[in-house]
Design an enzyme around this catalytic site. Sequence first.
Site, PDB file in Angstrom:
ATOM      1  N   HIS A   1      -4.662  -6.887  25.633  1.00 34.16           N
ATOM      2  CA  HIS A   1      -5.386  -5.691  25.221  1.00 34.16           C
ATOM      3  C   HIS A   1      -4.514  -4.474  25.513  1.00 34.16           C
ATOM      4  O   HIS A   1      -4.073  -4.289  26.651  1.00 34.16           O
ATOM      5  CB  HIS A   1      -6.708  -5.550  25.996  1.00 34.16           C
ATOM      6  CG  HIS A   1      -7.833  -6.365  25.446  1.00 34.16           C
ATOM      7  ND1 HIS A   1      -9.126  -6.249  25.896  1.00 34.16           N
ATOM      8  CD2 HIS A   1      -7.869  -7.300  24.463  1.00 34.16           C
ATOM      9  CE1 HIS A   1      -9.912  -7.078  25.222  1.00 34.16           C
ATOM     10  NE2 HIS A   1      -9.175  -7.742  24.359  1.00 34.16           N
TER      11      HIS A   1
ATOM     12  N   HIS B   1       2.105 -22.509  21.143  1.00 37.72           N
ATOM     13  CA  HIS B   1       1.947 -21.459  20.124  1.00 37.72           C
ATOM     14  C   HIS B   1       0.806 -20.527  20.491  1.00 37.72           C
ATOM     15  O   HIS B   1      -0.032 -20.837  21.338  1.00 37.72           O
ATOM     16  CB  HIS B   1       1.684 -22.083  18.752  1.00 37.72           C
ATOM     17  CG  HIS B   1       0.316 -22.685  18.603  1.00 37.72           C
ATOM     18  ND1 HIS B   1      -0.059 -23.869  19.214  1.00 37.72           N
ATOM     19  CD2 HIS B   1      -0.784 -22.262  17.939  1.00 37.72           C
ATOM     20  CE1 HIS B   1      -1.313 -24.152  18.907  1.00 37.72           C
ATOM     21  NE2 HIS B   1      -1.779 -23.189  18.142  1.00 37.72           N
TER      22      HIS B   1
ATOM     23  N   TYR C   1     -28.164 -20.035  31.513  1.00 36.56           N
ATOM     24  CA  TYR C   1     -28.373 -18.777  32.209  1.00 36.56           C
ATOM     25  C   TYR C   1     -27.326 -17.751  31.798  1.00 36.56           C
ATOM     26  O   TYR C   1     -27.633 -16.587  31.581  1.00 36.56           O
ATOM     27  CB  TYR C   1     -28.349 -18.974  33.733  1.00 36.56           C
ATOM     28  CG  TYR C   1     -28.846 -17.744  34.472  1.00 36.56           C
ATOM     29  CD1 TYR C   1     -30.210 -17.446  34.504  1.00 36.56           C
ATOM     30  CD2 TYR C   1     -27.961 -16.871  35.102  1.00 36.56           C
ATOM     31  CE1 TYR C   1     -30.678 -16.303  35.145  1.00 36.56           C
ATOM     32  CE2 TYR C   1     -28.422 -15.728  35.741  1.00 36.56           C
ATOM     33  CZ  TYR C   1     -29.790 -15.449  35.765  1.00 36.56           C
ATOM     34  OH  TYR C   1     -30.244 -14.322  36.389  1.00 36.56           O
ATOM     35  N   GLU C   2     -26.085 -18.202  31.672  1.00 40.44           N
ATOM     36  CA  GLU C   2     -24.990 -17.298  31.318  1.00 40.44           C
ATOM     37  C   GLU C   2     -25.165 -16.732  29.911  1.00 40.44           C
ATOM     38  O   GLU C   2     -24.893 -15.569  29.665  1.00 40.44           O
ATOM     39  CB  GLU C   2     -23.652 -18.039  31.427  1.00 40.44           C
ATOM     40  CG  GLU C   2     -23.229 -18.384  32.860  1.00 40.44           C
ATOM     41  CD  GLU C   2     -23.922 -19.611  33.439  1.00 40.44           C
ATOM     42  OE1 GLU C   2     -24.751 -20.234  32.737  1.00 40.44           O
ATOM     43  OE2 GLU C   2     -23.634 -19.953  34.594  1.00 40.44           O
TER      44      GLU C   2
ATOM     45  N   MET D   1     -20.398 -22.272  30.801  1.00 38.75           N
ATOM     46  CA  MET D   1     -21.077 -20.988  30.622  1.00 38.75           C
ATOM     47  C   MET D   1     -22.181 -21.245  29.600  1.00 38.75           C
ATOM     48  O   MET D   1     -21.963 -21.137  28.388  1.00 38.75           O
ATOM     49  CB  MET D   1     -20.099 -19.922  30.112  1.00 38.75           C
ATOM     50  CG  MET D   1     -19.009 -19.553  31.100  1.00 38.75           C
ATOM     51  SD  MET D   1     -19.668 -18.606  32.514  1.00 38.75           S
ATOM     52  CE  MET D   1     -18.114 -18.167  33.334  1.00 38.75           C
TER      53      MET D   1
ATOM     54  N   ASN E   1      -1.360 -17.998   9.099  1.00 34.81           N
ATOM     55  CA  ASN E   1      -2.319 -19.070   9.346  1.00 34.81           C
ATOM     56  C   ASN E   1      -2.777 -19.643   7.997  1.00 34.81           C
ATOM     57  O   ASN E   1      -3.137 -18.895   7.091  1.00 34.81           O
ATOM     58  CB  ASN E   1      -3.522 -18.501  10.101  1.00 34.81           C
ATOM     59  CG  ASN E   1      -4.414 -19.566  10.706  1.00 34.81           C
ATOM     60  OD1 ASN E   1      -4.715 -20.574  10.072  1.00 34.81           O
ATOM     61  ND2 ASN E   1      -4.835 -19.353  11.935  1.00 34.81           N
TER      62      ASN E   1
ATOM     63  N   GLN F   1      -1.702 -17.103  18.556  1.00 34.22           N
ATOM     64  CA  GLN F   1      -2.119 -16.538  17.281  1.00 34.22           C
ATOM     65  C   GLN F   1      -2.161 -15.020  17.377  1.00 34.22           C
ATOM     66  O   GLN F   1      -2.315 -14.461  18.459  1.00 34.22           O
ATOM     67  CB  GLN F   1      -3.499 -17.065  16.894  1.00 34.22           C
ATOM     68  CG  GLN F   1      -3.548 -18.584  16.786  1.00 34.22           C
ATOM     69  CD  GLN F   1      -4.801 -19.073  16.089  1.00 34.22           C
ATOM     70  OE1 GLN F   1      -5.186 -18.575  15.036  1.00 34.22           O
ATOM     71  NE2 GLN F   1      -5.458 -20.062  16.677  1.00 34.22           N
TER      72      GLN F   1
END
Lengths: 353, 353
Positions: free
Chosen positions: A283, A168, A321-322, A318, A79, A170
């Site tokens: 993850h 693409h 409140y979020e 969002m 990058n 990252q």
Amino acid sequence: TECFYPAEHTHQHLRYNPLRDSWVLVSAHRMKRPWAGQVEKPPEEHIPRFDPRNPLCPGNTRANGEINPNYDSTFVFENDFPALQPDAPDPGSDQHPLFQSKAARGVCKVMCFHPWSDITLPFMKTPEVVKVIDKWAELVEDLGSTYPWVQIFENKGAVMGCSNPHPHCQVWASSFLPNEPALSDRCQRDYHQKHGEPLLLQYAKQEAEKKERVVVQSSHWLAVVPYWATWPYQTLLLPRRHVLRINDLTAEEREDLAAIMKRLLTKYDNLFEVSFPYSMGWHGAPTGPHLKEDNSHWQLHAHYYPPLLRSATVKKFMVGYEMLAQEQRDLTPEQAAEKLRNLPEEHYKSREE
Amino acid sequence: TECFYPAEHTHQHLRYNPLRDSWVLVSAHRMKRPWAGQVEKPPEEHIPRFDPRNPLCPGNTRANGEINPNYDSTFVFENDFPALQPDAPDPGSDQHPLFQSKAARGVCKVMCFHPWSDITLPFMKTPEVVKVIDKWAELVEDLGSTYPWVQIFENKGAVMGCSNPHPHCQVWASSFLPNEPALSDRCQRDYHQKHGEPLLLQYAKQEAEKKERVVVQSSHWLAVVPYWATWPYQTLLLPRRHVLRINDLTAEEREDLAAIMKRLLTKYDNLFEVSFPYSMGWHGAPTGPHLKEDNSHWQLHAHYYPPLLRSATVKKFMVGYEMLAQEQRDLTPEQAAEKLRNLPEEHYKSREE
Ligand SMILES: O=P(O)(O)O[C@H]1O[C@H](CO)[C@@H](O)[C@H](O)[C@H]1O
Ligand SMILES: O=P(O)(O)O[C@H]1O[C@H](CO)[C@@H](O)[C@H](O)[C@H]1O
């Protein structure tokens, strides 16, 4: 076509997210409210296959003066404006508990999926998508040999802060375990200790049986709108076998993954007949120094977080409140899953042609 | 006008957020990268003072057929599309640890700040802003007599999901303690137990001494860009005295709060010469059943989360890496504070006239 849901599903309630140890407020009846707020620009329709000014295209010159090779598959480079660099100094800490800082080191890479700017994953051939998966595995293997965390993520669409239409993703590797994986690690570890089974392995089995939140499935993979989804059409992509990291996938599992990704992303595009924006990422078990530890509580998975709620141009905000209290969603995960499940697997653009 | 910062501040590092027990990645050098991504529409410039179709204006009819009074100060009514209702049934739970749900009950109110649609808080007179604060206090007192949490929040600007230009905020009271205040409660409690002093009281003292993150201050209040800020120009507004809840503020403290809010919001507007978008909200000690508990670890505070990064039209995107790994910011909190601190306290629009 709306369908009937039992009252407990259309009335507001809280659902528990066992991967983040937090709750989401589900208020299905909110979809009835009219929307007079901000609408997004639909994504550009006519992207040139090759643009001489686009720094991601084959043969072009990037910000730092380097020239891209004439790549014909995936292409990985550093990058040019990295958030993480390998050599940052230790900031020290004045030791006051309210002013704590720590060193952060790492590398940020960009990975082009394909030489063409006008193609997206659902339109790439399965073997081409397998090449992307192989490269992900290679990067996790390489960077993960020293860094504790390697985050693969894709921001797709201008609405998700993506500033380049070229397909693409990252890869940011860091000297620290970031908040989200640290939380997920703790949750999966606790569950495993309590129940003697990896959380997401148990979860995939349950969802495959219950079926109501399944979007697509194959012999090795399952994509569901998780019971605790916060984004309207959020999905969780899970292997059926216990797999710690993306580089542990077999050739067969990779090919099957390429196929299910294409199916899932085609449904996403078909939902509002638009090239569907999202942020997604993988993850898996932590790496680097964690390679020597027992990580059997971990199960590899991908999160897809798409922002659109009502149409190609109206997203879920969002906000107040979020941000200050709790995430809130306006349709049930079951409604979202049913909508996605019932969409055709043929891309709306192929039908047009 | 950029100014000199020691190397440890311009190199990437992590900072600890003691209110959320998490870390933020600070990569100041990222401001150098060019931006070719999405730009926001600047907010509408010519808002009519009264619009007969705007459901928030005095005398107009709302979605449910009710007619607004000809109010001349603040005006509170029930949200016509509430995310929380007082009578939702208990969803039950199938008891599997991965499929947990809970009942959620509450009320959602909307509060207009002023009868005019074309006014914002920095242009309201101090006594008019005091009326807003008094009404906030009244709502926390009333709803807090039974509900454990009363969330006051304002979404300002279309980019923050606000669909109506009329100056207003929302108040959502819930039968549960939402994630964010629950986390903040735990963090403040732990700190108090360990250090014998409320976290934010100690923090305000330190910041008042250090000065480098202070934006505005007065005899009773302090506004800082917190050491752990995630949004580019995020601020934290704190009383200097130990105050548990907004309804505990004295008349003098309320007047001083009105004045400092006007000063802070004027600086925000002056930063990019635009009516500055943000989500803001108040956090104070929990209420309802918690009124009988010891909440001395709590300190009242307001969070301001503004999205803009570079200009009136370029915001910070909290996307892939931030959603999947960790929040990341592109300038240091000290740089942001200095920029805000050095801005004039006269509104750019008053200077134009
Ligand atoms: O209630 P409003 O203003 O219609 O809606 C706005 O604020 C809510 C509370 O933060 C969000 O859930 C919505 O996504 C947003 O558009
Ligand atoms: O690195 P990019 O694509 O320039 O930037 C994008 O992704 C980053 C990582 O999620 C974010 O921090 C940026 O706000 C976003 O614009």
